[in-house]
Design a protein around this motif. Structure first.
Motif, short mmCIF file in Angstrom:
data_model
loop_
_atom_site.label_atom_id
_atom_site.label_comp_id
_atom_site.label_asym_id
_atom_site.label_seq_id
_atom_site.Cartn_x
_atom_site.Cartn_y
_atom_site.Cartn_z
N LEU A 1 0.81 -1.21 0.00
CA LEU A 1 0.00 0.00 0.00
C LEU A 1 0.84 1.27 0.00
CD1 LEU A 1 -2.76 1.35 0.14
CD2 LEU A 1 -2.70 1.07 2.63
N ILE A 2 1.92 1.30 0.79
CA ILE A 2 2.72 2.53 0.92
C ILE A 2 3.41 2.88 -0.41
CG2 ILE A 2 4.68 3.59 2.09
CD1 ILE A 2 3.85 2.09 4.61
N PRO A 3 4.09 1.94 -1.07
CA PRO A 3 4.66 2.28 -2.39
C PRO A 3 3.59 2.70 -3.39
CG PRO A 3 5.65 0.27 -1.55
CD PRO A 3 4.51 0.59 -0.64
N PHE A 4 2.43 2.05 -3.32
CA PHE A 4 1.34 2.40 -4.21
C PHE A 4 0.88 3.84 -3.96
CE2 PHE A 4 -3.36 1.58 -5.35
CZ PHE A 4 -3.14 2.00 -6.65
N TYR A 5 0.77 4.22 -2.69
CA TYR A 5 0.36 5.58 -2.35
C TYR A 5 1.37 6.60 -2.88
CZ TYR A 5 -0.49 9.80 0.34
OH TYR A 5 -0.72 11.11 0.68
N ILE B 1 -8.05 6.96 1.07
CA ILE B 1 -6.61 7.14 1.26
C ILE B 1 -6.08 8.28 0.38
CG2 ILE B 1 -4.34 6.06 0.88
CD1 ILE B 1 -5.62 3.41 1.66
N PHE B 2 -6.52 8.31 -0.87
CA PHE B 2 -5.97 9.26 -1.83
C PHE B 2 -6.67 10.63 -1.80
CE2 PHE B 2 -5.06 5.25 -4.41
CZ PHE B 2 -3.79 5.11 -3.84
N ILE B 3 -7.89 10.68 -1.24
CA ILE B 3 -8.66 11.93 -1.27
C ILE B 3 -8.93 12.39 0.16
CG2 ILE B 3 -10.83 13.01 -2.00
CD1 ILE B 3 -11.00 10.93 -4.23
N THR B 4 -8.55 13.62 0.44
CA THR B 4 -8.79 14.19 1.77
C THR B 4 -9.74 15.39 1.71
OG1 THR B 4 -6.80 15.57 1.54
CG2 THR B 4 -6.55 13.44 2.66
N LYS B 5 -10.00 15.91 0.53
CA LYS B 5 -10.95 17.02 0.38
C LYS B 5 -12.37 16.47 0.42
CE LYS B 5 -7.92 19.95 -2.44
NZ LYS B 5 -7.76 20.63 -3.76
N ARG B 6 -13.15 16.94 1.35
CA ARG B 6 -14.49 16.39 1.54
C ARG B 6 -15.38 16.58 0.32
NH1 ARG B 6 -16.46 14.70 6.12
NH2 ARG B 6 -18.56 15.42 5.59
N GLU B 7 -15.19 17.68 -0.40
CA GLU B 7 -16.04 17.93 -1.57
C GLU B 7 -15.77 16.95 -2.70
OE1 GLU B 7 -12.58 20.92 -1.77
OE2 GLU B 7 -13.94 20.06 -0.26
N LEU B 8 -14.69 16.17 -2.60
CA LEU B 8 -14.36 15.17 -3.62
C LEU B 8 -14.67 13.75 -3.16
CD1 LEU B 8 -10.94 16.54 -4.94
CD2 LEU B 8 -13.19 16.79 -5.99
#
Length: 293
Positions: A126-130, A217-224
């Motif tokens: 997961l970490i290398p993928f991120y 994991i990849f999205i932290t903006k709530r509007e997305l």
């Protein structure tokens, strides 16, 4: 002897009917439970214990609260974008890959196929993928839920097997007339493979619709946030405050439960609505994709 066989067949048929009916009931009931609970009066639902066989005081206020939440509508929009664009990209990429791997005398086909199968069992983690997704600038975009998942290895193998079942003579005839590989794929292979493509649309569509882990994991903006990430917040974090506005503190806990059930139904119904339209292709497509090489 004939009479004994007839009695035995009747007993067997009766047992099958009872057993399959039981399996059907225990399979469908969880969905019906959520449906009835979402349509129930919140106070009656909170007081009720045990099975629910019908709505407890028909009430659609939970659905009204759900659709008043702007995050639900944004989540719907984000998820629909991911499904439409993602499935289109999935079908294009999987078709091209399956066509390459299904043709005879392709250079390095076996090593490439071996590497593809290898990825089904082993990954970089997961970490290398991120970091890979982050370094190409896809984090906090909807594309992070689309581009890294352009091809599913299992689906690629199914489509490859389906393409291999198409007679080589059709391709050879087209190439004698001057057709290239792209023309053969678009004009011969794809039209003859509509059942398996319908299955792929269903597989990829359900995967995209239900996907929440990598988006979280990849999205932290709530509007997305996709719809499923918002649903996860509501169910696991018990966050229904934005939808229970105007409700007294005494009733908020009761309304919260109804909202959870209603949100679950809102997130589930679109897939259940689409499935009947592709069901007729499903069995045929799976059988074609399961033909032995």
């Amino acid at each position: 002897m004939k009479s004994y066989r007839k009695i035995g067949e009747r007993v067997f048929d009766l047992f099958n009917a009872v057993f399959l009916s039981f399996i059907t009931v225990i399979t469908i009931y969880p969905f019906l439970y959520v449906l009835f609970a979402s349509l129930s009066n919140s106070t009656d639902l909170a007081r009720h214990k045990g099975l629910i066989l019908f709505p407890l005081g028909f009430n659609v206020s939970a659905y009204e609260m759900v659709f008043k939440n702007p995050m639900i509508l944004k989540g719907y929009g984000n998820t629909i974008f991911i499904v439409i664009v993602g499935v289109a990209l999935n079908i294009v990429m999987t078709s091209i890959g399956a066509y390459f791997l299904s043709r005879k005398n392709v250079l390095l086909k076996k090593p490439v196929m071996a590497l593809i199968v290898f990825t089904m069992f082993f990954s970089g983690g997961l970490i290398p993928f991120y970091f890979a997704v982050k370094n190409i600038g896809l984090t906090n975009t909807l594309w992070s839920a689309i581009i890294p998942f352009s091809i599913n290895t299992f689906n690629l193998i199914i489509m490859r097997t389906s393409f291999m079942s198409i007679p080589d003579s059709l391709e050879e005839s087209a190439k004698i007339e001057g057709a290239g590989d792209f023309w053969v794929l678009c004009k011969i292979i794809i039209p003859l493979s509509l059942p398996i493509i319908a299955v792929m649309v269903l597989y990829y569509g359900v995967e995209k619709w239900n996907g929440w882990f990598y988006a979280s994991i990849f999205i932290t903006k709530r509007e997305l946030f996709p719809l499923q990430v918002i649903l996860r917040e509501i169910l696991l974090q018990n966050d229904t405050s934005g939808m229970a506005i105007g409700t007294s503190m005494m009733d908020k806990e009761d309304v919260s439960e109804s909202i959870k059930y209603a949100t679950t139904m809102v997130a589930t119904l679109p897939v259940l609505t689409i499935y009947p339209f592709v069901q007729k292709y499903f069995v045929k497509g799976v059988m074609i994709g399961a033909l032995k090489e």
